[in-house]
Each structure stands twice: as C-alpha cells, then as structure tokens.
Write an enzyme that holds these catalytic residues in place. Structure first.
Site, mmCIF file in Angstrom:
data_model
loop_
_atom_site.group_PDB
_atom_site.id
_atom_site.type_symbol
_atom_site.label_atom_id
_atom_site.label_comp_id
_atom_site.label_asym_id
_atom_site.label_seq_id
_atom_site.Cartn_x
_atom_site.Cartn_y
_atom_site.Cartn_z
ATOM 1 N N HIS A 353 0.808 -1.219 0.000
ATOM 2 C CA HIS A 353 0.000 0.000 0.000
ATOM 3 C C HIS A 353 0.845 1.275 0.000
ATOM 4 O O HIS A 353 0.326 2.375 -0.210
ATOM 5 C CB HIS A 353 -0.883 -0.004 1.248
ATOM 6 C CG HIS A 353 -2.166 0.740 1.081
ATOM 7 N ND1 HIS A 353 -2.299 1.847 0.281
ATOM 8 C CD2 HIS A 353 -3.393 0.533 1.624
ATOM 9 C CE1 HIS A 353 -3.541 2.291 0.342
ATOM 10 N NE2 HIS A 353 -4.218 1.512 1.146
ATOM 11 N N LYS A 439 -30.151 7.079 -6.175
ATOM 12 C CA LYS A 439 -30.218 8.290 -6.992
ATOM 13 C C LYS A 439 -31.546 9.009 -6.793
ATOM 14 O O LYS A 439 -31.614 10.241 -6.771
ATOM 15 C CB LYS A 439 -30.025 7.938 -8.473
ATOM 16 C CG LYS A 439 -29.879 9.153 -9.375
ATOM 17 C CD LYS A 439 -29.562 8.748 -10.809
ATOM 18 C CE LYS A 439 -29.407 9.981 -11.689
ATOM 19 N NZ LYS A 439 -29.097 9.617 -13.100
ATOM 20 N N PRO A 449 -25.188 9.144 -1.969
ATOM 21 C CA PRO A 449 -25.166 7.679 -1.821
ATOM 22 C C PRO A 449 -24.179 7.192 -0.777
ATOM 23 O O PRO A 449 -24.499 6.296 0.017
ATOM 24 C CB PRO A 449 -24.774 7.199 -3.228
ATOM 25 C CG PRO A 449 -25.264 8.261 -4.141
ATOM 26 C CD PRO A 449 -25.080 9.551 -3.393
#
Length: 644
Positions: A353, A439, A449
């Site tokens: 990472h 939506k 969302p």
C-alpha cells in the site's frame, strides 16, 4: 511516533466522480469501451502524466477550523466527561504551542508543493509490523471473462497479456488523464508506482524503490516474476522478434514450461511475511550469503510485477478474498504488486500500500474488463493465434540457503498461518436496491449515496455493539499536486444522534437522518478540498518531531486514540466506486472492522473484515446488520414518500 500518529492500515481512494463521468461517456457516444481509456491526442500536455506538475499545491488548512473538526469527531466518540477535558486541551493548543507549530507548517507549505507527501510515505515506510496488516487485496469481477475458467494456464496467459497491455498504456502515456466532474485534473502520479516498484526493508525505516520509466524518459526492465509451488521464475514479457508484448499464446508457452516442475521450493518469498526489521535482517543475510542471491533479489526488486500460479480453488468470493489476503504466503512478494491466478481460473490482487491507493487497481481492472467487452469470440481467437514464434524459456531463480534462513522461513510461515487463522472476512451482496434507488433519494432529499451507506454502517455497528464507532472513510485529494487521501471522520454527533433515535424508535428520525446526511456532505467536500483534520494532525506531530519539540498534550489526551488517532478507527471504510472490482484490507484494530463497498445499479457489494481475536467481532454477522440497516433506513424514507 510519527508513523503511528494517523496512519491507517489501508486506504483505497474514492473514484466515484471518475466512474460517473466514464459511464456518461459510454452512454453518450456509444464508443468502444477500451477507447474511453485511451488518449489519442498527440499534444504532450494530454499525456498520462502531462498535467501532474501543473496541479495546484496542497493547501494547508487553518489551525482553528481544523481543531474544531477534530473536537467535533471527539464529541461523537467519547464520554461527556472526556470531551470537557478534550475541549480544554484543544483550546489551549490553539492558543499556545499550536500557533508556532502551525507557522512552521505554513513555512513548509510555502516551499513544498505537497507539504504532506514525504511524511505520508514515511508513515508507511516506518511501519514495523508484518506487511499482511498493511497491504490490501482486490478482486477483479470480470463479467465478460471469455476463456475456459477450468484451464488455469490459459486464464493466466490471458491475464498476463492484458496486464501488459495496461502497462503499455502507462509506458506510452496513453492512459487518459482522470478528472473530477468539474473538469479538474486528478494527479496521476500514483500510476508511476504500479510497475517496477518494490518496498525495500531496512532497520527502522524502509525505502521505496521504483525504476519505471515512460518511453519519453528511457528504458526500464520488462521481466515478470512468476511464483509456482514456492519456486520463483523470471520470464520475459516482450518478444525479441517483434518488440511487442507477448500474445496470450506466447505467455501460455512460458507458463506451461513452469508447471512441469512438480517439486516445491524453499519458499524464499515467505521471508517477506516477517515483521519489517526481521525481514531487513533476513534480506541482508540472504544477499551477503551469495552473489547469486544478490542478483536474484535485484531481479525481483526491478520486475514489472509478480504473478502467482496458485493451487487453491476458491469457490466463493469470500474464499477468493482470503486466498489473496492470507493464503498465498510462500508464493508472493509482500513488497510488490502480486497478481494471483487460482487453480480454477479466478483472480485476486495483493499489493503493498505504500506508494499507491486502490483506485490504481480499480482503473486497471476496469480497463481489462473494457478490453474484454470489446472483443468478440473471433477477435479473441485471432489474438490467441496472432504470434506463434518461439519465446524465451523461464529462468528459475535459485537461492543459496543456510540453516539460519531456514529458521527465518519457518518463523515467517508461522506468522503467516497465524494471520490466516485470525483473519475473518465476508463478501456480502445486498440485492434489495442499489444506485438507481439511491439516486432517487438524492433527487428528492439531496442524500449522497456514500452518506446513506456510511450512516447505515454506523447504525449497524451501534445496533450490534451498543456504542458509536470512530470511523475512517477515504476522501481523495488528487486534485492537488501528488495528492492522495484525507480522512472523513464519518462518526459525527449528528450521525450518532440519528442512530440512537432509530434504535430507540423515536418519532423524528427522518429529520435527524437528513441532518446527518447534510453534515456528511459538508465534511466530505471539506476533506476533498484538503481541509480535513487527520493529515493536519499528522503534520503537527511530524513538524514538532523535526523541530525537536515535545509532542503537544492534544496527542496524549485519551480522546485522541478514542476518536481514531494512532490508527485506532474501529470502523475503517472505503468506497471503491461503480466498477466491477471489490477490495479489502485488515481492520485497524482487533476489535474493529474493515468495511469496503461498491454500488451497482440494482445492488451493493460489501467486503467486511475482522479479526477472530476480537472478543465481539464477527464479519458475517456485521454484514447482516449492515443489510438490515440499509433496508430499514431506506424504508424510513419511503414511508414519508411512498411513490419514491
């Protein structure tokens, strides 16, 4: 310690806006999917990295406003008594030592285009634990996979070819620059570290090695490392005859030679599962033991990436995630990008990472799927038969190993196996609704969302465990020079108030939900603009350390860790966008969870991770609680507007 001040164990960057724009391009122009990724304009400023040096500098947030955000997150996570004390400590910090430390940060920001970049990378490189707790895993969900999944070698050959196609886009700088919905360019800098990159272990602090170059910068290595039965092979990826990347059939010839070796090897790569300081000792000893060992290590460090032919045959997505996260030890190099092909033709990625976030892999997986969608059966057959010329044989990298190294390998195997036994994960498909329904909520109520999902995750946790959980969500700061991420502390007082009302079945839950959503959207926009609190707090700690000053009391205050500081977020979350890829990483704490999700048109996918050593954590049960929370909150809004 700087490395532990803010750094989480994983952070996959948001890609919502990029994918929304990409989908709109597909719908508007009905173009081939692959072409949406490829830049055809010869203008040098349109090249993949053509705008990186022109991006605005990362801004330094204001002292008082930043500490106010920090205190707000503490208010949601600690007791009233603790918060009174924290408030006093924070206010003293703003009036006293914070003033000079902020001034020092301001001076740094005036001479560095990204005042955080070096410290953020150092935070990873100073991590001294095992890489299994820091790396991340991803699944490419290929809906158009064209080959026989029962043939591992053919699947591997196709994937090697497609990954190399993606490499060629970066090498030639033909991958389109990514932008937000306002047209602002995103930093593409992280894409330089997907290939030819390796984290090198050293005592106390590792180093990040990278030798990738574009065609405009010079030559770079093009070999790939293959793992099979704990043996290591070096293969070519470019044809000596044509100068082009190997076709799938040519890669098939190469891997077919490798699998003729049936005996298992020493498992040298298992050493990378050790804690960083021990691995540094083992690597140094390995190199000193033999010139051949030194050359082999150099070949691995400089390789494009690693590819694992696994003997595992995971049947479920949960099993596939486990295969990538913890089961592949001995057949992966923890310091690099690893692509794993299972016995039954499935794929999973495991990667360091340090230099990059998950969106780099999401983009690659989306590109590969786009290529697959474009290719009809006949075109695939033509590609397979395109070049049947001979290939270079794979070269096995054999190591000189003594008893000391064998002891380290045995120790590393035990560490990896214990991590595997402790790791708990669940791949959960929520089928009731998805982006289309959310939506509508956004159109009616201005509900984001991600805000909807984040509040539901908090509700699920509070229902299961009875108290709020300090929460990390990733926000992208890629509109700035070499920008990566900022932390959205989504456990706000407003979210906690709503969750408590839902649990107690109070009558004003709809209004509280709207209030919590509004706070989330504001906080998200602040973090995307570089005005969060976590990177700033890391900067304060780092500059105090560099100046030889005592760490301010705000860091030793118990609320700092209780609110998530020092890598103590109980919920570590990230949204992977709308693409067909799912990711995961270890939770930050043994008593915490990782929650990674993507939103599709009619469903949502969650990957929940936990540690079995956590006395009350359970990944599957947490996933079920999230599913119930999603439905309950959606029903709450529908009850107010039945025609929704």
């Amino acid at each position: 310690m700087i490395a532990g001040t803010i750094l989480r164990r994983h952070c996959t960057s948001k890609t919502i806006l990029f994918w929304r724009n990409l989908v709109s391009v597909f719908n508007a122009q009905q173009m081939k999917m692959e072409s949406a990724f490829i830049e055809k304009d010869p203008d040098p400023t349109k090249r993949t990295f053509g705008q990186d040096d022109k991006l605005p500098s990362l801004p330094l947030p204001k002292l008082n406003e930043t500490i106010q955000k920090y205190m707000d997150s503490c208010k949601a996570a600690v007791t009233k008594e603790d918060f009174v004390n924290t408030q006093q400590i924070s206010e003293n910090f703003v009036k006293n030592e914070g003033v000079q430390l902020h001034k020092s940060l301001l001076e740094r920001s005036q001479v560095r285009r990204n005042w955080m970049d070096e410290w953020w990378t150092d935070a990873y490189l100073k991590f001294r634990g095992v890489s299994g707790n820091l790396n991340f895993t991803g699944i490419p969900v290929f809906c158009f996979w064209p080959v026989d999944a029962s043939d591992q070698l053919k699947s591997a050959a196709w994937q090697l070819h497609f990954v190399m196609k993606y490499w060629s886009l970066l090498r030639e700088e033909k991958l389109k620059q990514q932008k937000d919905r306002k047209g602002n360019n995103f930093s593409m800098y992280q894409f330089r570290f997907l290939f030819n990159t390796c984290r090198i272990p050293y005592k106390e602090t590792d180093e990040l090695f990278n030798c990738f170059k574009t065609i405009y910068e010079g030559d770079c290595p093009t070999h790939v490392i293959i793992f099979y039965h704990k043996r290591i092979y070096k293969i070519a990826s470019i044809s000596n005859k044509t100068g082009q990347i190997y076709t799938p059939s040519q890669f098939y010839k190469v891997v077919s030679q490798i699998v003729q070796d049936k005996e298992s090897g020493e498992g040298i790569s298992t050493l990378t599962e050790l804690d960083r300081d021990t691995w540094a000792d083992a690597r140094s000893h390995l190199i000193e033991l033999s010139p051949q060992n030194k050359k082999n290590i150099h070949d691995i460090d400089t390789a494009l990436f690693c590819f694992n032919l696994s003997d595992d045959s995971p049947q479920s997505d949960t099993d596939l995630l486990r295969c990538g996260a913890t089961l592949s030890y001995g057949n992966r190099w923890m310091d690099k990008f690893n692509y794993i092909c299972t016995k039954n033709g499935k794929f999973v990625v495991h990667a360091d990472h340090t230099p990059l976030d998950g969106m780099v892999f999401v983009t690659m997986m989306a590109y590969i799927e786009a290529v697959l969608q474009d290719m009809k059966k006949q075109k695939l057959l033509e590609l397979w038969n395109a070049d049947q010329s001979p290939v270079d044989s794979p070269v096995e990298l054999t190591f000189v190993v003594n008893e000391k190294l064998k002891s380290w390998i045995e120790e590393a195997s035990k560490i990896a196996e214990n991590l595997n036994l402790n790791f708990d994960c669940n791949f959960f498909n929520f089928q009731q609704f998805g982006k289309k329904a959310l939506k509508k909520l956004k159109n009616f109520f201005q509900i984001h969302p991600c805000g909807f999902v984040q509040i539901c995750i908090q509700l699920a946790y509070m229902r299961k465990h009875g108290h709020p959980a300090p929460t990390y969500e990733t926000a992208t700061t890629r509109i700035f020079y070499r920008g990566r991420t900022e932390t959205i502390r989504t456990c706000t007082p407003e979210v906690v108030e709503f969750c408590e009302a839902m649990i107690s079945d109070l009558p004003n839950t709809k209004e509280l939900f709207m209030k919590a959503c509004k706070k989330y959207v504001w906080l998200m926009e602040e973090c995307k603009a570089g005005r969060g609190c976590d990177r700033y707090m890391l900067g304060i700690a780092a500059i105090a350390n560099e100046n030889g000053e005592k760490l301010p009391e705000i860091f030793s205050d118990s609320s700092f860790e209780k609110s998530g500081g020092n890598g103590n977020f109980i919920l570590s979350t990230s949204f992977s966008g709308y693409a067909n890829a799912a990711g995961s990483a270890m939770p930050m704490r043994d008593d915490g969870y990782g929650a990674f999700y993507k939103i599709n048109d009619d469903h949502m996918t969650f990957v929940i991770t936990a540690m079995r050593s956590g006395p009350e954590t359970d990944a599957k049960d947490m996933a079920l609680h999230i599913g119930k929370a999603l439905q309950d909150v959606y029903d709450l809004m529908v009850d107010y507007y039945p025609n929704l």
